[in-house]
Each structure stands twice: as C-alpha cells, then as structure tokens.
Write a protein that holds these residues in place. Sequence first.
Motif, PDB file in Angstrom:
ATOM      1  N   ASP A   1       0.742  -1.131   0.018  1.00  6.19           N
ATOM      2  CA  ASP A   1       0.114  -0.037  -0.043  1.00  6.19           C
ATOM      3  C   ASP A   1       0.981   1.410  -0.096  1.00  6.19           C
ATOM      4  O   ASP A   1       1.492   1.434   0.790  1.00  6.19           O
ATOM      5  N   PRO A   2       0.523   1.985  -0.990  1.00  6.41           N
ATOM      6  CA  PRO A   2       1.898   3.128  -1.089  1.00  6.41           C
ATOM      7  C   PRO A   2       1.647   4.089  -0.065  1.00  6.41           C
ATOM      8  O   PRO A   2       2.610   4.599   0.616  1.00  6.41           O
ATOM      9  N   GLU A   3       0.374   4.336   0.432  1.00  4.54           N
ATOM     10  CA  GLU A   3       0.311   5.208   1.531  1.00  4.54           C
ATOM     11  C   GLU A   3       1.068   4.748   2.868  1.00  4.54           C
ATOM     12  O   GLU A   3       1.664   5.477   3.656  1.00  4.54           O
ATOM     13  N   LEU A   4       0.652   3.526   2.986  1.00  9.54           N
ATOM     14  CA  LEU A   4       1.277   2.907   4.055  1.00  9.54           C
ATOM     15  C   LEU A   4       2.673   2.990   4.234  1.00  9.54           C
ATOM     16  O   LEU A   4       3.490   3.316   5.187  1.00  9.54           O
ATOM     17  N   GLU A   5       3.428   2.604   3.091  1.00 10.88           N
ATOM     18  CA  GLU A   5       4.840   2.816   2.682  1.00 10.88           C
ATOM     19  C   GLU A   5       5.140   4.169   3.000  1.00 10.88           C
ATOM     20  O   GLU A   5       6.344   4.276   3.878  1.00 10.88           O
ATOM     21  N   VAL A   6       4.782   5.178   2.612  1.00 12.08           N
ATOM     22  CA  VAL A   6       5.044   6.323   2.956  1.00 12.08           C
ATOM     23  C   VAL A   6       5.336   6.914   4.366  1.00 12.08           C
ATOM     24  O   VAL A   6       6.198   7.341   5.018  1.00 12.08           O
ATOM     25  N   GLU A   7       4.084   6.323   5.078  1.00 18.46           N
ATOM     26  CA  GLU A   7       4.261   6.631   6.680  1.00 18.46           C
ATOM     27  C   GLU A   7       5.051   5.836   7.401  1.00 18.46           C
ATOM     28  O   GLU A   7       5.772   6.268   8.460  1.00 18.46           O
ATOM     29  N   ALA A   8       5.330   4.752   6.959  1.00 20.30           N
ATOM     30  CA  ALA A   8       6.468   3.635   7.605  1.00 20.30           C
ATOM     31  C   ALA A   8       7.802   4.388   7.399  1.00 20.30           C
ATOM     32  O   ALA A   8       8.518   4.379   8.261  1.00 20.30           O
ATOM     33  N   GLU A   9       7.842   4.819   6.108  1.00 21.44           N
ATOM     34  CA  GLU A   9       9.120   5.284   5.763  1.00 21.44           C
ATOM     35  C   GLU A   9       9.570   6.772   6.672  1.00 21.44           C
ATOM     36  O   GLU A   9      10.468   6.979   6.966  1.00 21.44           O
ATOM     37  N   GLY A  10       8.352   7.491   6.876  1.00 16.55           N
ATOM     38  CA  GLY A  10       8.680   8.638   7.502  1.00 16.55           C
ATOM     39  C   GLY A  10       9.082   8.385   9.202  1.00 16.55           C
ATOM     40  O   GLY A  10       9.585   9.183   9.718  1.00 16.55           O
ATOM     41  N   ALA A  11       8.424   7.385   9.679  1.00 20.65           N
ATOM     42  CA  ALA A  11       8.722   7.056  11.125  1.00 20.65           C
ATOM     43  C   ALA A  11      10.197   6.573  11.054  1.00 20.65           C
ATOM     44  O   ALA A  11      10.896   7.047  12.045  1.00 20.65           O
ATOM     45  N   PHE A  12      10.505   5.929  10.096  1.00 19.75           N
ATOM     46  CA  PHE A  12      12.056   5.454  10.149  1.00 19.75           C
ATOM     47  C   PHE A  12      13.040   6.589   9.714  1.00 19.75           C
ATOM     48  O   PHE A  12      14.118   6.641  10.348  1.00 19.75           O
ATOM     49  N   GLN A  13      12.403   7.325   8.865  1.00 26.42           N
ATOM     50  CA  GLN A  13      13.328   8.655   8.853  1.00 26.42           C
ATOM     51  C   GLN A  13      13.394   9.311   9.974  1.00 26.42           C
ATOM     52  O   GLN A  13      14.546  10.028   9.951  1.00 26.42           O
TER      53      GLN A  13
END
Lengths: 210, 210
Positions: free
Chosen positions: A128-140
Amino acid sequence: MSPAKRAPRKPPRPYHHGNLRRALLDEALVTIRAEGVEGLTLREIGARVGVSRTALYRHFADKRALLTAVATEGFRTLREQLVSAWDAGGHDDAAFQAMGVAYIGFAVANPSHYRVMFGGFVHAEVHDPELEVEAEGAFQALVDALAALQRDGVMRAEDIALMATHVWSLVHGVATLAIDGQLHRTGAFDDLVRYSLARLRTGIADTRKA
Amino acid sequence: MSPAKRAPRKPPRPYHHGNLRRALLDEALVTIRAEGVEGLTLREIGARVGVSRTALYRHFADKRALLTAVATEGFRTLREQLVSAWDAGGHDDAAFQAMGVAYIGFAVANPSHYRVMFGGFVHAEVHDPELEVEAEGAFQALVDALAALQRDGVMRAEDIALMATHVWSLVHGVATLAIDGQLHRTGAFDDLVRYSLARLRTGIADTRKA
DNA sequence: CAGCAAGTGTTGACGTTGTCAACACCGTGC
DNA sequence: GCACGGTGTTGACAACGTCAACACTTGCTG
C-alpha cells in the motif's frame, strides 16, 4: 408512540453520513484498542457508527484495507511522537534516549494498534503506497536523529541505514516482547528499558578521542 | 465398481487413528508453513489427516489450544538450534555470534511458525504451563551462554536476566522485522545480521583490562 | 465371558463472520 | 428536470468454530 411509521420527518441522521470513512476509522481504532484486532468485526463497527454492515465497502476494499488504514495512522502517530521526543530534548544523546523511550512507550500504551502495524495482518506481499510513505516517515525520524549524532561525533560514522535498522530492531524487539507479556522474567520494565537503551548506546557510540 | 456398497471389508483406516494428536499437530504445522496462520482451518486439517472436522476436539480444547501446542513445539525446536550453535562452537565469543545467527535463522526459515509463537495468537492472559516451560527453556539457553561468557570475562558482569533480555530483544527485533518485510530499506540481509550482532557485542562486552 | 464405562470419532446443526449482488436514495451538473 | 455517479441498504451465501447427540472401539470388572 409517534404516529409516523414511514416518512419520518427530520431524521436525526441523513442518508449520507458526511464523513463515514473517518468515522469508521475512528471507531475501528476504538474497538481494536478495547478488544484487540481479533475482536474487530466489520458488522459491529458499522453498527456502532450507526450504519449498515456493508456501508464500509464504499470506503474500503475489504477488511484488510481497513486494517491497513489503521496501521497507516499508527505510523503517522508514531513518527509524531518520535519527533516530539527528539525536538523536546537538545538534539543530543539524552534526546536520543528519550526517542527510544517514546518508541517503546507508544507500543506499550497502544499494544493492539502496534500489533496491527507489525503483526502481519496487513501487507503480506501487498504494497500500500500510503502505508509505505508513513512507515518510511517514522523510520526517517530515526535516521535524521542518528545523522545529527554522527555529525556531532557522538555516534560512530557508519552506514546510517544499517545503524538505524539496528536501533529500530532493538526498540521494536523490546516493544513486541513487552506487548506479548514475555518480559515477566526480568524485573521492573522501566529498568529494562533503561538498561537496554544504555547498552545500545554503548554499542554504537563513537569512542575515538575528540 | 466394487459391489460392496456397505460393510467394506478391511477398511484401510481403522476407526481409531492411533496417534491422532501427533498427526494433527504435524499437519497443522505443515499447513501453517504453507498458508500462514490465518489460512489454518480446523476443518481442513481434519480432512487432510483423513478424519472428521470435530475429531480434533478430543485432543485439543479449541483452536487456540492447537496453536498453543504448535507454539510449544516451536520453542522446543528453537532451543535445540540455539544449543547446537553454542555447543558446535568453542563456547566463546564466536559461538555466541553463531547463536544469534541461529536464532534469526530459525525465524526467517520458519516465519509462520515463529509468528504463532510470538504473534499474540496464543496466551493473551492464558497461561499454558507446558508452553511456559519450553519458552523458559529457550531463554535459559541464552542465559547459560551469557553466564559462561561473563565468567570468562568476555561480557560485562551485570544482571544476567537483564542482559539476556536485552540480547533477546535485539535478535527478536531483527527477526520480526525481517519476517514482516520491513527490512527492504537496508542492503543485504546477512550484512545487517552481522552488523547488528557486532554492535550488540560491543554494547555488552567487558572492556576492563584483563 | 458378559457387560459396562471411558475414550475416540461422526453427523447434524447453529450462530457469526466477510463478502457479493441487486436495489434504493441522494446530490450535482447538463 | 433528469440522468448519473456516489453512497447506503437488504438479502443471501459459503466458510468457519463450536456444541450436542450419537456410534464405535477398547479395556476393565465382575
């Protein structure tokens, strides 16, 4: 009893809900928090929102899609709390520890939500692209903090993705073991968190002379 | 076609299975491995073993009890593999690293099984004594190794339960993130495992002069 | 050896769940 | 004023976990 059996005047709820998607998402989170992921049923959250059992399908493809949305919000909240902890401190060593405490604190305070994010209910080969974005954000958020500490010579100057993943693994491990009730062997939970973060720091600290 | 419609002579399977519990457990594990925990249905494993759908209830209280038994076997296997790795080496620093690799290797090689052990499908306020024993055993393997290393002055002489839990948290974290497909951000998985275990070691190593 | 009880397996049924198909209602733009 | 896409509803279905009642089998007791 009201005589009007049909055509009720001024129905308290109009046919269109207004923002059903938002309401369903909120209710799903409340239910998950109260009864766990396994206890979530589409029919019940529909009923709770005051809507029929299949209305949900106009906003989510299926149950998994709903859970994915819940997980996405979880990653957003997690990132906010991590950034808050980092910014509240002096962007230093202590602030990094605070970030670790904030991460584990989020998981322990919202165990069911955290489980939705990581328990394998979501994705499983579906992206899910939206999920990926948010997960990536937390990692970032983690990467950014580590980068600052590397710059300041507090942490070793090593591959930052590798280091961030290492840090993430530790806090994620502590968090999931705590949620699963596997930490009864150790003493006070807070002591473990303190100890573990201290040993983590020792492992990645820069030991060169300044 | 065989004329005997009823009263078939020599039924290939007698009424009593012999060791149905064992067969159900094996089949459950095979199914979980192939289709994940969510894909496991009592009816299907009954059918696969060649038995009716509710025969299972003579050996397990309910679905959760079956999963608990699967998890219990998982902890037993995990302990065996940890002990093997530790004993195969020289009970030293390198053997400890090998234990870490073995732990993560078990999880990655049996992701669904590992998820049954830790994914919250089991326990959740219910205590199964047999499960506790096996889980404790796996943890103890870690404690024993750390105790030996502390004795040899390789690791810091700190509270051993605390240290073991810290170590467990890290490998568990790496394992679960890997299983959940969250490690695509990092490069080669083996590199991460090596790096993470190395930093772990640095964090808990004894740095006093000999 | 008779028979009885406990253990084991089967069939039937029930309530719950996720989901699809068909239909009803609503608001907006031509 | 009317067609149409978006939104919500009802009916239905198959699959699932589980319970109750029944059947077979084995082993013990007299």
